[in-house]
Every structure is written in C-alpha cells, then in structure tokens.
Motif scaffolding. Structure first.
Motif, PDB file in Angstrom:
ATOM      1  N   LEU A   1       5.889  11.253  14.728  1.00 33.99           N
ATOM      2  CA  LEU A   1       4.528  11.565  14.284  1.00 33.99           C
ATOM      3  C   LEU A   1       3.899  10.308  13.673  1.00 33.99           C
TER       4      LEU A   1
ATOM      5  N   LEU B   1       4.126  12.183   4.840  1.00 34.65           N
ATOM      6  CA  LEU B   1       5.313  11.474   5.326  1.00 34.65           C
ATOM      7  C   LEU B   1       5.807  10.424   4.342  1.00 34.65           C
ATOM      8  N   GLY B   2       4.836   9.758   3.678  1.00 36.69           N
ATOM      9  CA  GLY B   2       5.207   8.675   2.777  1.00 36.69           C
ATOM     10  C   GLY B   2       6.099   9.149   1.633  1.00 36.69           C
TER      11      GLY B   2
ATOM     12  N   PRO C   1       0.821  -1.212   0.000  1.00 33.67           N
ATOM     13  CA  PRO C   1       0.000   0.000   0.000  1.00 33.67           C
ATOM     14  C   PRO C   1       0.859   1.268   0.000  1.00 33.67           C
ATOM     15  N   ALA C   2       1.963   1.269   0.741  1.00 29.28           N
ATOM     16  CA  ALA C   2       2.813   2.457   0.800  1.00 29.28           C
ATOM     17  C   ALA C   2       3.414   2.767  -0.571  1.00 29.28           C
ATOM     18  N   ASP C   3       3.747   1.709  -1.330  1.00 24.53           N
ATOM     19  CA  ASP C   3       4.305   1.927  -2.668  1.00 24.53           C
ATOM     20  C   ASP C   3       3.245   2.478  -3.613  1.00 24.53           C
TER      21      ASP C   3
ATOM     22  N   ALA D   1       0.569   8.315  14.846  1.00 21.36           N
ATOM     23  CA  ALA D   1      -0.490   8.013  13.889  1.00 21.36           C
ATOM     24  C   ALA D   1      -0.829   6.518  13.925  1.00 21.36           C
TER      25      ALA D   1
ATOM     26  N   LEU E   1      -1.802   2.669   7.353  1.00 24.33           N
ATOM     27  CA  LEU E   1      -1.449   1.831   6.206  1.00 24.33           C
ATOM     28  C   LEU E   1      -1.995   2.447   4.921  1.00 24.33           C
ATOM     29  N   ALA E   2      -3.245   2.915   4.985  1.00 25.13           N
ATOM     30  CA  ALA E   2      -3.905   3.432   3.789  1.00 25.13           C
ATOM     31  C   ALA E   2      -3.264   4.710   3.265  1.00 25.13           C
ATOM     32  N   ILE E   3      -2.693   5.526   4.162  1.00 22.00           N
ATOM     33  CA  ILE E   3      -2.112   6.781   3.667  1.00 22.00           C
ATOM     34  C   ILE E   3      -0.633   6.632   3.341  1.00 22.00           C
ATOM     35  N   GLY E   4      -0.135   5.419   3.426  1.00 21.17           N
ATOM     36  CA  GLY E   4       1.197   5.162   2.896  1.00 21.17           C
ATOM     37  C   GLY E   4       2.324   5.192   3.906  1.00 21.17           C
ATOM     38  N   LEU E   5       2.005   5.130   5.218  1.00 15.72           N
ATOM     39  CA  LEU E   5       3.098   5.051   6.192  1.00 15.72           C
ATOM     40  C   LEU E   5       3.697   3.648   6.118  1.00 15.72           C
ATOM     41  N   ARG E   6       5.000   3.574   6.284  1.00 14.12           N
ATOM     42  CA  ARG E   6       5.665   2.277   6.238  1.00 14.12           C
ATOM     43  C   ARG E   6       5.678   1.677   7.642  1.00 14.12           C
TER      44      ARG E   6
ATOM     45  N   VAL F   1      -0.065  16.421   7.928  1.00  9.10           N
ATOM     46  CA  VAL F   1       1.364  16.167   7.719  1.00  9.10           C
ATOM     47  C   VAL F   1       1.638  14.669   7.557  1.00  9.10           C
ATOM     48  N   THR F   2       0.921  13.833   8.316  1.00  6.41           N
ATOM     49  CA  THR F   2       1.156  12.385   8.189  1.00  6.41           C
ATOM     50  C   THR F   2       0.941  11.929   6.746  1.00  6.41           C
ATOM     51  N   GLY F   3       0.019  12.602   6.050  1.00  8.68           N
ATOM     52  CA  GLY F   3      -0.236  12.236   4.660  1.00  8.68           C
ATOM     53  C   GLY F   3       0.953  12.499   3.757  1.00  8.68           C
TER      54      GLY F   3
ATOM     55  N   GLY G   1       9.325  14.042   1.569  1.00  9.18           N
ATOM     56  CA  GLY G   1       9.776  15.305   1.004  1.00  9.18           C
ATOM     57  C   GLY G   1      10.376  16.188   2.093  1.00  9.18           C
TER      58      GLY G   1
ATOM     59  N   ARG H   1       9.604  13.237  12.641  1.00 12.04           N
ATOM     60  CA  ARG H   1       8.642  12.680  11.701  1.00 12.04           C
ATOM     61  C   ARG H   1       8.284  11.246  12.036  1.00 12.04           C
TER      62      ARG H   1
ATOM     63  N   VAL I   1       0.771   4.386  -2.736  1.00 17.63           N
ATOM     64  CA  VAL I   1       0.611   5.804  -2.397  1.00 17.63           C
ATOM     65  C   VAL I   1       1.711   6.609  -3.078  1.00 17.63           C
ATOM     66  N   ARG I   2       2.924   6.080  -3.036  1.00 18.48           N
ATOM     67  CA  ARG I   2       4.039   6.789  -3.681  1.00 18.48           C
ATOM     68  C   ARG I   2       3.870   6.897  -5.180  1.00 18.48           C
TER      69      ARG I   2
END
Lengths: 265, 298
Positions: free
Chosen positions: B170, A114-115, A82-84, B174, B183-188, A110-112, A118, B167, A86-87
């Motif tokens: 944070l 993070l992936g 899923p993280a990939d 989260a 998971l859905a917003i792309g955090l590893r 901000v959490t949005g 930047g 970060r 999003v990227r």
C-alpha cells in the motif's frame, strides 16, 4: 484549556530555495497546546514555505532554512526526518490536498496510519474515528479518491493526517477551491477536533474571514516576514486588517511595520 | 486467401506471444522502479546479467539449485539497497536525465564487476526444462516457452498480490501516486525504495535465469534492456499491466512481421521491427497504452 504550554515555536526563520531565492526573511510565532493559530497572508507571502519548514519538507523541494529555528515540543525539526515528526505528533495536510488519486478513500486513510506501524485493530479503530468526524467519507470509502469531489478530497486528506493521531495538525489552505458551505463544514469539524480532543491546529489561509472566525490567534505574513500577530477576535475587528484582506486597500504595508489604521480607505 | 495457412499463423502467433512474456518480465523490473522513484533504471539489464552470472557460477561450483537461487537473491537485494543508498539517494531531487545518466554509468560498473568476479566466458544454463516442441491440436509449442510463461505469470501474480494486500505494498502504491504527499504523511520512503529495489532484483534474477537458459549466460544478456524499451513505450513506463500487454504485443508483432513481411526486406527484421512499432505508437499515444491513467475530477 490553558494556552500556556508552547507546542511549536518558530523563531526568526529565514529560508531560501535553490540557495538563491529568498522566500522567508524573519518569521516568528508560536502555537500553544490546545490552540488554533491561523497564518494569514496574500499569495506569495510565505505561508506555504513556513509550513513546509515546520514539517521539515523544504529539503525535498530544494529549500533550506538558513537562519533561525523551529522547535516542536523542544525538538529542532530541522534535525528530524518528516516521518519522525509525524511519529512525534506533527503532521501536515498539504496545499492542494495531494490525495493518492488511484487509491480508494479508505486506502488513503490507511496510509496515514502506516507510519505509526500500529496493529490491524488500532488502524480499524482510528478509521472509525475518522468516519465519525467525516460521515461522507464512510459513504465513499470504496471510491477512487481521484474521482471524489474537492471537498471529499480535502476531508480525505485531513482524515489521512488524523490517522497518525497528531498533537499538532498543520493545514495549508484547506479552503482552496471549495464552496463556502464546504469550507464552513470543514472548519467546524476542525474546531470540534480542537475543542473535544484538544488537537492543536496551525492553519494557513488566504480566506482570512473564515480563518479569523475559527482561530484563537493569528499571525499575518507579508513578503516573507511576520508583520502582525494577535488575538483573532481583535484582528477581526481591526479596520486595517479588514481593509487590506478584503482587498479595499490599494497599497500593502511595508514589511515589519504594523499596518496602521490610517491606511484604511 | 484460401491457401492461407491458419495453423501456421497460430503457431507463429503463439510462439510470439510466449516470447513476449520474456520481454514483459524484463520490462516489469523497469516499471517497479520507475513507478516509485521516477528513475528509468538503465542498469536493470546489467542486474539481470549479474544475477544470471552469479547463479550459474554458483551452480557450476556444485551449489544446489535452491541454495544458489537463495544466495543470488540475497546478493541482488544487497546490491539493490546499496544502489539506492549510494547512487540514487544522494541524487534525490536532481533532474531525471541526471538520474538516467547515473544508472547508465551504473550498468557499466555492474557489468565490469561481473566480469571481474566471474570472468568473461559464456556459460550454459540448464534449468532442466527441455526445449522440445509439443503438439496442441496441430500447433507446435515450445515446452520451454510454456514453462517461461507460467513462471512469469506466477511472478506477476505474486507481485500484484504483494502490492495489493500488504502494508508495504500500500505504501508502494501511495509513493507511486504522490511522492511528496507520502513524505508528508510520514511514510518511510527509503524503506519503500529498498523493497522496490529488492523486488526489481528478484525480477532480474528470474528473467536472467529464463533468458540465460534460452540464449546462454553471456555479456550480451545485459542488452536485453534494449528489447524492453519498445515494450515500455507501448505499455507505458508506469504500468505493470502495460508491461505485460506491451510485451505480448511486441513479441507477437515481431514474430508475425518476421514471417509474413520479412521477406520483402530481405529477412532479419525481427531485431528492429519492435522499434518501428514503438515509434509509430509514440506518435499516437505518447504515454503508452496503460501509462499514467489519469483519475481526476476537478
């Protein structure tokens, strides 16, 4: 904007939960670049499962795509984390918003970002952009997300997703539990994002009236299968769709057969 | 009550609070992992033992303090990440009791490994702080206790700053709030879990050194987890602040109970009184003092 380049294609997808419960049996549709596509259907029709399959979130809920595949820009989503995804530009706003309740609105946003890992300046610029689309969030930036209203939480969830600078934004029931005027507001913002920034949108909705008003095309799901696809304007005017989704028809049509106008009362 | 010795009361209270800090330190290791992954890591005690034992064995072989600390920390980080990879990740989405059983088993594996590598004898650990009481306005306070409290406070401050201002911190908050959304917003998530296990390893190391210096580095050290449980019940399993306050409360209650009502039970109630408090507390507030702060408006 030419709607020809396919961004996302969902091809004959079947999915199960716990290897036992079949949730989807045969869902096919596409989203072209620059389009807003609505996924309509009643409770339990398979909208959420379809969207989770698109973001490859099913494994996290003990679900599995058993047949068919989903391609995002040619990439088989089942092979990507899923993280990939999003990227690479595919991000989802989950059903029920799922804000981080004990974080402030701004921290949520901000959490949005993070992936993407930047820099600080990049995140600050993305924040300002989100605030430009949702001025309400700027006022509430230091409030704990869990204490903001449902509409603000939905905006936060959308803003958080936008922070990853997606190409395809997937939304699951953004209208859920919100007042009509707030729903209106959110869909207008989505359309503005679509028109001005070329953001492609896939939105699942029970509120077919609103969804068909703003979407370019729509696919209707029933009992885990796609039963009807077409231009939103056309579907909006079809009596059978109106009758079924405004609850005037006592009998839902069987899967895989187009709903006949004759069903309308 | 005119003959009540207040000075003595304060002395007992302060002693209790300071030893409570040591409980908090153990409890924080649990909270970190529970908050982010929902796993009650029973192996925290074994990790603590392993850290203390590794450190002592290194210093006994002539490795200087700072280097031994760094090496042990590195080992703890590696162990933490290895546990996350090999034990917990394959069990993602399994019921909590399965994960708990896995960490219970894990604690025996770690203890066994520690025994295999470093042997079974008891080691003394000297941190260079003498356990001499000194006098603050007529109240005698152990120097070592103060040292331990300062170290623990510094550690908590460092962890809090890390989670608030970085970060990855944070991301940690989260994930602790809503894992699926993260998971859905792309955090590893694996990265965040690895960081948390590393932090828990550091906590285990510091707690292991302090406890090791206090009671000697031996295998009963891993049973310190049992001391942390009432603290967690009292403070809530998912709150660092709760772990601190819970530790202080348990420490103080334990000592006061031992001194003032212990005689009615023939003494030695220090060992079990914490559980009585925790059980009583469970009846009133099952989520603990600071557990699951519900911030929600519907």
């Amino acid at each position: 904007m030419g709607h020809n380049e396919v961004l996302l294609s969902v091809n004959g997808v079947k999915a199960t939960y716990n290897h036992a419960i079949t949730a989807l049996h045969g869902v096919t549709f596409t989203v072209a670049r620059g389009e807003i596509v609505a996924l309509l259907g009643a409770n339990g029709a398979g909208k959420t499962t379809t969207l989770k399959a698109v973001s490859n979130l099913l494994p996290a809920e003990r679900g599995l795509v058993t047949e068919g595949n989903i391609l995002f820009q040619g990439l088989d989503v089942a092979t990507a984390k899923p993280a990939d995804l999003v990227r690479s530009g595919l991000v989802q706003v989950l059903e029920g918003r799922h804000c981080f309740r004990s974080l402030t609105v701004e921290e949520n946003l901000v959490t949005g970002g993070l992936g993407r890992s930047g820099g600080r300046a990049e995140i600050a610029a993305a924040l300002e952009k989100v605030y430009a689309h949702f001025p309400r969030l700027k006022e509430k930036r230091h409030a704990l997300s869990g204490l903001t209203s449902g509409g603000e939480q939905q905006m936060t969830a959308i803003g958080r997703a936008l922070m990853s600078r997606p190409r395809l934004l997937v939304l699951d029931e953004p209208s859920m539990g919100l007042a009509p005027i707030v729903v209106q507001d959110i869909f207008r913002t989505l359309r503005r994002l679509n028109r001005e920034e070329g953001l492609s949108i896939l939105v699942a909705e029970q509120n077919s009236t609103v969804a068909l008003k703003y979407a370019d095309r729509a696919t209707i799901l029933e009992n885990g299968a796609a039963v009807l696809s077409g231009d939103a304007a056309e579907l909006r005017n079809r009596d059978d769709v109106k009758a079924f989704y405004l609850g005037q028809s006592p009998r839902p049509a069987a899967p895989n057969t187009p709903i006949l106008p004759a069903i309308a009362v | 009550m005119s003959d009540f010795d207040w000075l003595f009361f304060i002395e007992v209270l302060v002693g209790g609070l300071l030893s409570g800090v040591m409980y908090s330190l153990v409890a924080i290791g649990f909270v970190l992992i529970y908050k982010t992954s929902g796993v009650l890591n029973f192996a925290q005690g074994a990790m603590l033992l392993f850290a203390a034992l590794t450190f002592v064995s290194l210093t006994e072989r002539g490795v200087p303090f700072a280097l031994a600390f760094a090496i042990t920390f590195a080992i703890m980080v590696v162990i933490g990440i290895a546990i996350e990879r090999t034990v917990l990740r394959p069990l993602t989405n399994k019921p909590p009791i399965t994960l708990f059983m896995a960490t219970l088993g894990l604690s025996y594996v770690i203890e066994g490994a520690a025994q295999l590598i470093w042997g079974t004898q008891v080691h003394g650990l000297d941190l260079g702080i003498e356990d001499l009481p000194f006098d603050v306005g007529g109240v005698f306070i152990s120097q070592f206790d103060i040292f331990a409290a300062v170290v623990a406070a510094g550690m908590v401050a460092a962890l809090s700053a890390f989670f608030r201002y970085t970060r990855i911190g944070l991301g940690f908050r989260a994930v602790a709030d809503d894992q699926f959304a993260a998971l859905a917003i792309g955090l590893r998530l694996p990265w965040i879990w690895a960081t948390v296990w590393a932090a828990a390893g550091l906590v285990a190391l510091v707690a292991g050194l302090l406890w090791g210096a206090r009671v000697g580095v031996q295998f009963s050290l891993s049973l310190i987890v049992l001391k942390a449980l009432p603290v967690l019940v009292l403070g809530g399993f998912d709150s660092i602040l709760g772990a601190i306050v819970g530790g202080l409360l348990i420490g103080a209650t334990e000592k006061l109970a031992e001194v003032y009502i212990g005689e009615y039970f023939g003494g030695g109630i220090e060992g079990w009184f914490a559980y009585v408090v925790a059980l009583a507390f469970l009846l009133v507030r099952p989520s603990g003092l600071f557990g699951q702060k519900l911030v929600e408006r519907v």
